[in-house]
Design a protein around this motif. Structure first.
Motif, short mmCIF file in Angstrom:
data_model
loop_
_atom_site.label_atom_id
_atom_site.label_comp_id
_atom_site.label_asym_id
_atom_site.label_seq_id
_atom_site.Cartn_x
_atom_site.Cartn_y
_atom_site.Cartn_z
N PHE A 36 -6.25 -4.74 -7.90
CA PHE A 36 -6.37 -3.28 -7.90
C PHE A 36 -5.81 -2.69 -6.61
N PHE A 37 -6.20 -3.28 -5.47
CA PHE A 37 -5.71 -2.78 -4.18
C PHE A 37 -4.20 -2.90 -4.09
N PHE A 38 -3.65 -4.02 -4.56
CA PHE A 38 -2.21 -4.24 -4.47
C PHE A 38 -1.45 -3.18 -5.27
N LYS A 39 -1.95 -2.87 -6.47
CA LYS A 39 -1.30 -1.84 -7.29
C LYS A 39 -1.41 -0.47 -6.63
N LEU A 40 -2.58 -0.20 -6.03
CA LEU A 40 -2.78 1.08 -5.35
C LEU A 40 -1.82 1.22 -4.18
N LEU A 41 -1.72 0.18 -3.36
CA LEU A 41 -0.81 0.21 -2.21
C LEU A 41 0.63 0.36 -2.65
N SER A 42 1.04 -0.41 -3.64
CA SER A 42 2.42 -0.37 -4.11
C SER A 42 2.83 1.02 -4.56
N GLY A 43 1.87 1.76 -5.12
CA GLY A 43 2.18 3.10 -5.62
C GLY A 43 2.55 4.08 -4.53
#
Length: 313
Positions: free
Chosen positions: A213-220
């Motif tokens: 979840f954090f990785f997807k949030l950061l990537s966005g």
């Protein structure tokens, strides 16, 4: 300083001089005049109170491939964010109890040796802290303190760039709760818009399933160029494909001594810079004096506005 003066900056090694010339468009004959133009521009900005020492300003020129206009944008953003995110930049006394504890844990530590291309390596163990007693803003503050010191003291960091290892081994739900969209967005904007450094890669290691979840949030919140420089590894053994074992600390399967020795060195180094950090708190923006639209936290970090992504080298 006039354009004919000798800039008060460290002389680069022959290897770094070559990188600065070939990759950063640096012309030794232009350094003095370029620094003078930056200083003259800063004087004309009533809202910015900035450091004007040559060694600090050359980091912005080099981080922007010696484009004066990009360096101006970066300087404005750097000081604007210092004002609009005081949780990262206010009260940066290394002897502050919480700052000292974070330093002693070694949450953010630069490697003593550079990679073969000259890049500086940093390890971020952001989940070492107890989320009941610390918050992510305090950890980020210490990270930015180390980053500021590297800007003025480490030519490898400025000229060749940096590779970051993020160890999330101890990530818990309590840690994850602190990775709010606002916090993640601020961090992404600071890295892309404000700091004049070349981010070569970010390696996430010891990644648990909850990290997705954090990785997807950061990537966005990252530009496409930066997203391509993100790497995720299940364990530290995979790091050896990217970072030589001889440079890694013992705790990460390497041969470069204990990370505890690195922690002691950096803690002592920041403690010795106490006066620099206390003096540095005066440098920021006064938005009431800005010519044009005033910048505020809601405008910069709120989710109603657009998020401008800058290309970063």
């Amino acid at each position: 300083m006039t354009a004919d003066s000798v800039p008060e900056i460290r002389e680069l090694s022959p290897e770094l001089t070559k990188v600065a010339r070939n990759e950063l468009n640096e012309d030794p004959l232009r350094i003095a005049s370029d620094l003078e133009q930056l200083k003259e521009w800063l004087i004309k900005q009533p809202h910015i109170k900035a450091r004007k020492d040559d060694q600090f300003l050359i980091a912005f020129l080099r981080g922007c491939k010696n484009s004066i206009e990009r360096a101006k944008e970066k300087l404005d953003a750097y000081y604007t964010y210092r004002t609009t995110a005081p949780e990262f930049y206010a009260i940066r006394d290394p002897f502050d109890k919480k700052i000292l504890e974070i330093l002693e844990k070694g949450v953010v530590i630069p490697f003593p040796d550079a990679l073969s291309d000259g890049s500086r390596v940093l390890i971020n163990r952001m989940c070492l802290f107890d989320p009941k007693h610390f918050d992510m803003n305090e950890v980020a503050k210490v990270g930015f303190m180390i980053g500021d010191q590297l800007l003025v003291e480490d030519d490898n960091f400025v000229v060749c760039g940096t590779v970051v290892i993020v160890d999330v081994k101890d990530l818990s739900l309590a840690h994850g709760a602190q990775f709010t969209p606002t916090f993640v967005k601020k961090m992404a904007q600071f890295v892309q818009d404000a700091y004049p450094f070349r981010l070569k890669a970010i390696h996430f290691v010891n990644v648990p399933s909850a990290f997705d979840f954090f990785f997807k949030l950061l990537s966005g919140f990252l530009s496409e160029k930066i997203r391509k420089r993100l790497f995720v590894h299940d364990n530290v053994a995979e790091l050896e494909k990217h970072i030589p074992k001889k440079l890694l600390p013992n705790e990460y399967g390497g041969d470069n001594g204990s990370i505890n020795l690195w922690i002691c060195k950096w803690k002592d180094d920041l403690l010795s810079k106490r006066e620099w950090f206390l003096d540095d708190e005066q440098y920021k923006t006064d938005e009431s004096k800005r010519i044009g639209p005033v910048k505020n936290p809601e405008l910069l970090f709120g989710f109603d506005g657009s998020f401008r992504k800058l290309e970063v080298d």
